[in-house]
Scaffold this active site. Structure first.
Site, PDB file in Angstrom:
ATOM      1  CE  LYS A 116      -3.699  -2.470   2.399  1.00  0.00           C
ATOM      2  NZ  LYS A 116      -3.018  -3.770   2.322  1.00  0.00           N
ATOM      3  CG  HIS A 220     -10.257  -1.016  10.461  1.00  0.00           C
ATOM      4  ND1 HIS A 220     -10.742   0.260  10.298  1.00  0.00           N
ATOM      5  CD2 HIS A 220      -9.619  -1.023  11.658  1.00  0.00           C
ATOM      6  CE1 HIS A 220     -10.400   1.004  11.333  1.00  0.00           C
ATOM      7  NE2 HIS A 220      -9.723   0.253  12.179  1.00  0.00           N
ATOM      8  CD  GLU A 272      -6.257  -1.712   0.632  1.00  0.00           C
ATOM      9  OE1 GLU A 272      -5.245  -1.535   1.313  1.00  0.00           O
ATOM     10  OE2 GLU A 272      -7.161  -2.497   0.933  1.00  0.00           O
ATOM     11  NE  ARG A 276      -6.368  -9.581  -1.477  1.00  0.00           N
ATOM     12  CZ  ARG A 276      -7.515  -9.207  -0.927  1.00  0.00           C
ATOM     13  NH1 ARG A 276      -8.646  -9.714  -1.386  1.00  0.00           N
ATOM     14  NH2 ARG A 276      -7.548  -8.333   0.057  1.00  0.00           N
TER      15      ARG A 276
END
Length: 620
Positions: A116, A220, A272, A276
């Site tokens: 990130k 989160h 970010e 994937r």
């Protein structure tokens, strides 16, 4: 053409990839730790390969073992799934170096975006150096540079807490992803988490497959996701999709990926890029009528995408079903999942079968349930109804929380943000148990094979039978009678009483209760009761100030210098437990002295294990 795929992952995502492979006629290879030897993903694959290792939580991080497994099993391609090594460029290179097809983006793209910190620099944003954080910067978010899923993240509101947050985030990130790098960024409160699904081929075509809203989060980590993100201004929607395509082209991206943003005040803040497949990819599949795993495989084989993506149709909502207790600080739960079934009309993605154990080594997500409908309101209603009627027999789950969240006015009106559970958790977890569930449990037991060989006979017919149950932290005592015509209870008419089904007529309304018993747990529709003995055994008494393990796990760290006799302050961290790849801090409840510390680093503990005793200071 790809003929055999190894999935370098476990659980739900491995099973999901295997399903697509099976439909395409591609053979499947699973890898598993010792703890997962009998897991569903290992059972459903055509071939399963054991990954040796003494630490189950770290086994799937061994790139060398995974590549060796693929070669030995005759696989010609590797799909990384999500989590573990899915965003590890060195793993992608190792797969390619072994002569295998990598079903994912190029290692260079992973390297550029999977960290990130590097991704932010690529997008013209610089992380905040931890040593330069000032009071004026608060609140800030400490975040793992690798991986995702909420691991390695801490919100810091006091400068004095920064050092501990950095240390805890590094340890958690290293355990989950094998990379302990963390960074600091401003924490935008009460924003919406919005992301864009991208799909890119090797011929220069990049699709932006609409938006998703993932604002309902705990720690989160996403809980409810939907597509498309509701209520976005057309200009902002277009900007998000344009930024996502720009990010993909900047690193010559190939395959499926997600670009994530925080939206606040009508502005998009880049978070970010996940190189994937995402956990929430099914909502995009439902809206666009695509199989993203099938598209990943086609792209890895060199196929070209159409110039334009298909049209979006309708709305889809996904809820993540976790083995956890939201009312008890989201504590992960373990045990046997005896039964998991949802009504027809929704999609169920799971890595568990009936009777499978839920252990302490991995993420507590049991399943994803997805509903698709022509409108958002219809999709929400369909999903909430399916979850409410789902059969879930086993440890405590977040099912009731999900149903209430989906029906909350703030969510139905699309006014939610990432602070939703901070504001509403207390009301969403208030007990609301069916008052007739204990009676239904007792009548089912009385009619079943566990009934005494003397039946319900008593020498004093006036005295009722009595059974006791625990439900929602409260004890319920149930009274009923055996009569010549069957079972009876005061205030209701017992229409039918069998071991699996009880029918009661209450104030003229007939109600059905489905009952199942597993050990001392009795499930009555959605309520889980614990049958209590008639004569309870004496309870173990702990000294005041005793700290007990809230979950099974491993003691991964004791506070520096902590010994018996140490003085501590209320709220001061004493030790850290790791369970399901998350670290949980055990803190001092009061100002006082540690009078007992019976655990050591590396020790495995069960629920209720004594961890420490803090004797409260006596003020003069």
């Amino acid at each position: 053409m790809i003929t055999s795929v190894l999935v370098a992952n476990r659980g739900e995502i491995a099973c999901r990839v295997f399903r697509t492979c099976g439909e395409a006629g591609i053979r499947t290879v699973a890898v598993h730790s010792d703890a997962d030897a009998d897991a569903l993903h290992a059972r459903v694959a055509d071939t399963a390969v054991r990954l040796p290792g003494s630490a189950p939580a770290d086994t799937y991080l061994r790139a060398d073992l995974v590549v060796k497994a693929a070669v030995s099993a005759g696989a010609d391609a590797v799909h990384p799934g999500y989590g573990f090594l899915s965003e590890n460029a060195d793993f992608a290179r190792a797969v390619l170096d072994a002569g295998l097809v990598w079903i994912g983006p190029p290692p260079g793209a992973i390297e550029a975006m999977a960290s990130k910190t590097r991704a932010k620099r690529l997008m013209g944003l610089a992380p905040l150096p931890p040593q330069e954080v000032r009071e004026s910067d608060l609140p800030v978010l400490v975040k793992a540079a690798a991986g995702g899923g909420g691991r390695g993240m801490r919100v810091v509101r006091r400068l004095a807490d920064l050092a501990a947050a950095l240390e805890g985030a590094r340890a958690e990130a290293a355990s989950a992803f094998g990379d302990g790098e963390v960074f600091v960024e401003p924490y935008v409160e009460n924003g919406r988490h919005v992301e864009v699904q991208i799909l890119a081929d090797t011929h220069g075509t990049v699709w932006a497959l609409g938006t998703r809203d993932c604002s309902l989060q705990r720690r989160h980590q996403k809980v409810v996701e939907e597509a498309p993100a509701p209520g976005l201004a057309p200009e902002l929607d277009a900007e998000l999709r344009e930024l996502a395509v720009r990010a993909a082209r900047a690193v010559d991206y190939v395959g499926a990926g997600t670009v994530e943003f925080l939206v606040a005040g009508g502005r998009a803040h880049f978070l970010e890029m996940n190189t994937r497949l995402q956990v929430e990819h099914p909502v995009t599949e439902a809206v666009f009528g695509l199989d993203l795993v099938a598209e990943q495989i086609r792209i890895a084989e060199g196929a070209a995408l159409d110039p334009e993506p298909p049209r979006a149709r309708g709305h889809a909502v996904e809820a993540r079903l976790y083995a956890e207790d939201p009312a008890d600080d989201w504590t992960p739960q373990t045990g046997v999942l005896h039964r998991l079934a949802v009504p027809a009309g929704v999609r169920l993605d799971t890595g568990f079968g009936d009777g499978d154990p839920i252990g302490v080594h991995y993420d507590p997500m049991l399943a994803k349930v997805v509903a698709h409908a022509p409108t958002r309101a219809e999709a929400i209603r369909r999903l909430a109804g399916a979850l409410e009627r789902a059969t879930i027999h086993g440890p405590t789950t977040n099912r009731d929380l999900l149903v209430r969240s989906l029906r909350h006015e703030e969510f139905t009106s699309a006014r939610m943000d990432t602070g939703f559970y901070d504001r509403h958790l207390a009301t969403l977890t208030e007990p609301a148990h069916d008052p007739y569930a204990p009676l239904a449990a007792a009548l089912a037991e009385a009619s079943g094979p566990a009934r005494s060989r003397f039946g319900g006979w008593r020498n004093l017919p006036s005295q009722p039978q009595v059974r006791r149950y625990a439900l929602g932290g409260e004890e319920h005592e149930v009274h009923y009678h055996h009569t010549r015509t069957g079972l009876s209870a005061q205030g209701v008419q017992v229409v039918h009483a069998g071991p699996d089904l009880v029918v009661l007529e209450i104030d003229g309304v007939r109600r059905r209760f489905e009952v199942a018993r597993h050990g001392d747990r009795v499930h009555v529709d959605g309520a889980a009761l614990t049958a209590l003995p008639r004569f309870p055994a004496p309870q173990v008494r702990h000294a005041p100030g005793s700290l007990l393990a809230p979950m099974p796990g491993t003691v991964v760290k004791l506070a520096d210098g902590l010994i018996t006799g140490s003085g501590v302050r209320a709220g001061e961290p004493l030790l850290w437990l790791e369970a399901m790849k998350m670290q949980h801090v055990i803190s001092a409840p009061v100002d006082g002295t540690v009078t007992a510390l019976p655990v050591t680093t590396g020790q495995q503990v069960q629920v209720g294990t004594l961890l420490a005793v803090v004797q409260e200071s006596q003020e003069p």
